[in-house]
Scaffold this motif. Sequence first.
Motif, PDB file in Angstrom:
ATOM      1  N   GLN A 648       0.827  -1.204   0.000  1.00  0.00           N
ATOM      2  CA  GLN A 648       0.000   0.000   0.000  1.00  0.00           C
ATOM      3  C   GLN A 648       0.863   1.257   0.000  1.00  0.00           C
ATOM      4  O   GLN A 648       0.574   2.224  -0.704  1.00  0.00           O
ATOM      5  CB  GLN A 648      -0.939   0.009   1.207  1.00  0.00           C
ATOM      6  N   SER A 649       1.934   1.232   0.786  1.00  0.00           N
ATOM      7  CA  SER A 649       2.862   2.364   0.781  1.00  0.00           C
ATOM      8  C   SER A 649       3.466   2.548  -0.598  1.00  0.00           C
ATOM      9  O   SER A 649       3.544   3.662  -1.119  1.00  0.00           O
ATOM     10  CB  SER A 649       3.981   2.125   1.798  1.00  0.00           C
ATOM     11  N   ALA A 650       3.901   1.432  -1.193  1.00  0.00           N
ATOM     12  CA  ALA A 650       4.521   1.500  -2.513  1.00  0.00           C
ATOM     13  C   ALA A 650       3.528   2.010  -3.553  1.00  0.00           C
ATOM     14  O   ALA A 650       3.864   2.848  -4.395  1.00  0.00           O
ATOM     15  CB  ALA A 650       5.057   0.130  -2.909  1.00  0.00           C
ATOM     16  N   ALA A 651       2.299   1.511  -3.507  1.00  0.00           N
ATOM     17  CA  ALA A 651       1.291   1.922  -4.483  1.00  0.00           C
ATOM     18  C   ALA A 651       0.994   3.410  -4.381  1.00  0.00           C
ATOM     19  O   ALA A 651       0.891   4.117  -5.395  1.00  0.00           O
ATOM     20  CB  ALA A 651       0.014   1.110  -4.280  1.00  0.00           C
ATOM     21  N   THR A 652       0.855   3.917  -3.163  1.00  0.00           N
ATOM     22  CA  THR A 652       0.573   5.333  -2.973  1.00  0.00           C
ATOM     23  C   THR A 652       1.696   6.193  -3.523  1.00  0.00           C
ATOM     24  O   THR A 652       1.460   7.205  -4.202  1.00  0.00           O
ATOM     25  CB  THR A 652       0.368   5.632  -1.478  1.00  0.00           C
ATOM     26  N   LEU A 653       2.932   5.791  -3.253  1.00  0.00           N
ATOM     27  CA  LEU A 653       4.075   6.538  -3.763  1.00  0.00           C
ATOM     28  C   LEU A 653       4.137   6.498  -5.283  1.00  0.00           C
ATOM     29  O   LEU A 653       4.424   7.500  -5.935  1.00  0.00           O
ATOM     30  CB  LEU A 653       5.366   5.968  -3.176  1.00  0.00           C
ATOM     31  N   GLU A 654       3.901   5.344  -5.859  1.00  0.00           N
ATOM     32  CA  GLU A 654       3.967   5.208  -7.316  1.00  0.00           C
ATOM     33  C   GLU A 654       2.925   6.078  -8.006  1.00  0.00           C
ATOM     34  O   GLU A 654       3.209   6.728  -9.025  1.00  0.00           O
ATOM     35  CB  GLU A 654       3.783   3.743  -7.708  1.00  0.00           C
ATOM     36  N   LEU A 655       1.716   6.094  -7.473  1.00  0.00           N
ATOM     37  CA  LEU A 655       0.659   6.897  -8.086  1.00  0.00           C
ATOM     38  C   LEU A 655       0.939   8.384  -7.949  1.00  0.00           C
ATOM     39  O   LEU A 655       0.563   9.180  -8.818  1.00  0.00           O
ATOM     40  CB  LEU A 655      -0.688   6.550  -7.450  1.00  0.00           C
ATOM     41  N   SER A 656       1.593   8.768  -6.861  1.00  0.00           N
ATOM     42  CA  SER A 656       1.871  10.187  -6.631  1.00  0.00           C
ATOM     43  C   SER A 656       3.081  10.682  -7.407  1.00  0.00           C
ATOM     44  O   SER A 656       3.146  11.846  -7.800  1.00  0.00           O
ATOM     45  CB  SER A 656       2.087  10.452  -5.137  1.00  0.00           C
ATOM     46  N   THR A 657       4.062   9.792  -7.614  1.00  0.00           N
ATOM     47  CA  THR A 657       5.332  10.227  -8.198  1.00  0.00           C
ATOM     48  C   THR A 657       5.571   9.695  -9.602  1.00  0.00           C
ATOM     49  O   THR A 657       6.355  10.282 -10.358  1.00  0.00           O
ATOM     50  CB  THR A 657       6.504   9.771  -7.310  1.00  0.00           C
ATOM     51  N   GLY A 658       4.965   8.570  -9.941  1.00  0.00           N
ATOM     52  CA  GLY A 658       5.189   7.969 -11.240  1.00  0.00           C
ATOM     53  C   GLY A 658       6.460   7.163 -11.340  1.00  0.00           C
ATOM     54  O   GLY A 658       6.836   6.721 -12.434  1.00  0.00           O
ATOM     55  N   VAL A 659       7.147   6.923 -10.237  1.00  0.00           N
ATOM     56  CA  VAL A 659       8.389   6.150 -10.249  1.00  0.00           C
ATOM     57  C   VAL A 659       8.128   4.759  -9.689  1.00  0.00           C
ATOM     58  O   VAL A 659       7.113   4.511  -9.044  1.00  0.00           O
ATOM     59  CB  VAL A 659       9.482   6.859  -9.424  1.00  0.00           C
ATOM     60  N   ALA A 660       9.063   3.841  -9.929  1.00  0.00           N
ATOM     61  CA  ALA A 660       8.960   2.486  -9.399  1.00  0.00           C
ATOM     62  C   ALA A 660       9.414   2.475  -7.944  1.00  0.00           C
ATOM     63  O   ALA A 660      10.426   3.087  -7.583  1.00  0.00           O
ATOM     64  CB  ALA A 660       9.812   1.529 -10.220  1.00  0.00           C
ATOM     65  N   VAL A 661       8.657   1.781  -7.108  1.00  0.00           N
ATOM     66  CA  VAL A 661       8.964   1.684  -5.679  1.00  0.00           C
ATOM     67  C   VAL A 661       8.952   0.215  -5.286  1.00  0.00           C
ATOM     68  O   VAL A 661       8.042  -0.531  -5.658  1.00  0.00           O
ATOM     69  CB  VAL A 661       7.940   2.470  -4.835  1.00  0.00           C
ATOM     70  N   MET A 662       9.958  -0.214  -4.537  1.00  0.00           N
ATOM     71  CA  MET A 662      10.048  -1.603  -4.079  1.00  0.00           C
ATOM     72  C   MET A 662       9.158  -1.791  -2.860  1.00  0.00           C
ATOM     73  O   MET A 662       9.318  -1.086  -1.854  1.00  0.00           O
ATOM     74  CB  MET A 662      11.496  -1.962  -3.733  1.00  0.00           C
ATOM     75  N   ALA A 663       8.222  -2.756  -2.948  1.00  0.00           N
ATOM     76  CA  ALA A 663       7.322  -3.054  -1.830  1.00  0.00           C
ATOM     77  C   ALA A 663       7.899  -4.217  -1.034  1.00  0.00           C
ATOM     78  O   ALA A 663       7.733  -5.382  -1.398  1.00  0.00           O
ATOM     79  CB  ALA A 663       5.939  -3.405  -2.350  1.00  0.00           C
ATOM     80  N   ILE A 664       8.581  -3.906   0.043  1.00  0.00           N
ATOM     81  CA  ILE A 664       9.195  -4.942   0.872  1.00  0.00           C
ATOM     82  C   ILE A 664       8.094  -5.766   1.539  1.00  0.00           C
ATOM     83  O   ILE A 664       7.231  -5.234   2.221  1.00  0.00           O
ATOM     84  CB  ILE A 664      10.113  -4.315   1.935  1.00  0.00           C
TER      85      ILE A 664
END
Length: 735
Positions: A648-664
């Motif tokens: 959920q943290s990764a998804a929120t960041l990705e939608l806000s920034t457009g970058v790839a985020v690693m979801a640990i």
Amino acid sequence: MTGHIVPGHVTRPPVSVPRTSGATTGSSTSGTAAPSTARRGLIARIILGERTDAAWIRPSFWALLIVTGLLYLWNLSESGWANSFYAAAVQAGSRSWTALFFGSLDSSNFITVDKPPASLWVMGLSARIFGFSSWSVLVPQALMGVAAVALVFATVRRSLVAFGQRLGAVGGLVAGAVLAFTPAAALMFRFDNPDALLTVLMTAAAYCVVRALPAASWRWLALAGVALGFAFLTKMLQGLLVLPAFGLAYLLLANTTVWRRLAHLGVAAGALVVSAGWWVLAVALWPASARPYIGGSTDNTVLDLVFGYNGLGRIFGATAGGGGNAGGSTTAAAGSSFGGATGLSRLFSSEMGLEISWLLPTALLALVLGLWATRKRHRTDGARAALVIWGGWLLVTGLVFSYMSGTIHPYYTVALAPAIAGLVGTGGVVLWHGRSHWFGRLGLAAMIAAAGAWGFVLLSENADWLPWLRWTLLTVTLLGAAGFVVGAALSWRRLTTVAVLVGMLGGLGGSAAYAIATASVAHNGSIPAVGSVSSSSGMGGGAGGAMGGAPTGDGGGTRPDGGTAPDGAGGTPPTGGTGGPDGSGTTGTTGTDTGSGTSDTGTDAAANAGDSGSAPSGAGSDSATSSELTALLTASTARWAAAVDGSQSAATLELSTGVAVMAIGGWSSDPTPTLAEFQAYVATGDVGYYISGSQGGGMGGGDSTATAIATWVAATYTATTVGGSTVYDLSTPTA
């Protein structure tokens, strides 16, 4: 009487007359075919219908689809990304074909969502064609709802061909309207969960089976297998719950010998296996190092999802299947909290009742009474075959939903909506056709009265919402039922027709009102709910309640609009694990999700919630990331701009920034990455930053390595605060 079903009378299927290329019936004296009887082409038939159709049929059909489209498309973008978890995966798929194929959460392909990717393929292709936006994500879902209504109409109409084109069309229109105005359908066809595609694929399979029965067509039956294969690739075993009904209907009722029926079923089974298995095989053969981790599994395989997290673990609870971390010791409890206590009453109570049960008693009556009314008809009778198909679908799926002790959520019940619609449309026509006899009259009157009475009960759950509606609808349905019985007994055709129309409108009124109320407000998070109040839920919080509010405690509480939530309608789930992106899995231990705090992207829980035990901001809603953090991450050139605990943290960041985020840890405390793997990623510069905290999923459950990684990062790198979030620059170790 001629034209009505007489109990005990055996009828034969109509004899089909082969069409030839020469003169047709009604040809002129010169031997040329009369234009009025020449069959239209395929496109013309779709738009205008057959030349022999009554003039009102096709306009009524298109009017139904237009109304459905308006209901599902109107102000659709008000829900934003709806479920941000799946929206982030769509975003990833719009940028990477590999991410689209596997259903990755991020465009750099670290981990997939915890479902197979078929629904993401549809939304991802839409985003590639039209650009990634709320509309490009959600419009395909709404159009699937329109397609499902069209398929239900076509299926019911075709199964009632022996009753004449007019009654067949009426049955199809009634069934289509029931589906369109089911609250669960109005919720999920405006949402980006996989359930929309699942529902339309199962409905398409039912249509193919109905097409296959009279001609004993193995081709149509194979197409049904293909549809169910892709239903499996949408939501795995749930897509196959209709299989027993479809197989039994063909085995017993197809118009050919037993051995041919068995052979055709074998062909259809092969088509299902191929259409479902090709992706599973591709993933198995693909080198694990060159693809994302299979989210929700314990061993990075799809089969672990099938038999564990998304399979037997859902049905039997904590210990079944051993897959994923959806179970743990709390899965059964989660199932009870989210879906209500197991048992036959589950579908009629709490949020489930409000989403699906409005016409469930009517559908069950239609099944029993319809089967009795058609008991003496020919074995291959289409109406009885339809009752077996829809009824088997409803009974098998309904019983599984009622008794499964693993994780279940109210919106799953959208899968029952086509079956309920098909039974109401088919059973209603069968009983109307037999209205000259007491069984048909009383049976159809009972269906109408049951719809009004149960609608009254459901509307009484919240007496403050449109208090006049329940009494009005109850009165209308009872008057309609009584008027129908009197009119049919006295052969007063006009009274009979008006009464049944009034009764039908009253019986559908409660469901329609709730569906319209549901479509009029925004819904987002993991567990959306029906009603006139916007529902928003995060990694495990249930946004239940009759009017879409979020009850507190163990399922009871007060709704935002003043009503009292029924027990089990939602509330804070049990503690002890992690929530699922579709509302699945076990739940975290951070307390009630209040959506409080300053950070939008994963600030430490204690700092963010003021040590109150509340979940970090964003856990229950799609919050915007701070401009400072957005700027930091978008400037990163690393393969993953950041790593954060949980999907959920990764998804929120990705939608806000457009970058790839690693979801640990993914969403269900998946054992990836290990500490050694994470250290290797950091050493090669693949991860730019580590953001402390989490917003759902990967909360450090039994198999999660999130705690070990967090400890190592804190000991090795210096923490800074960016836009309210605790951030570690992984390119610069502490001296």
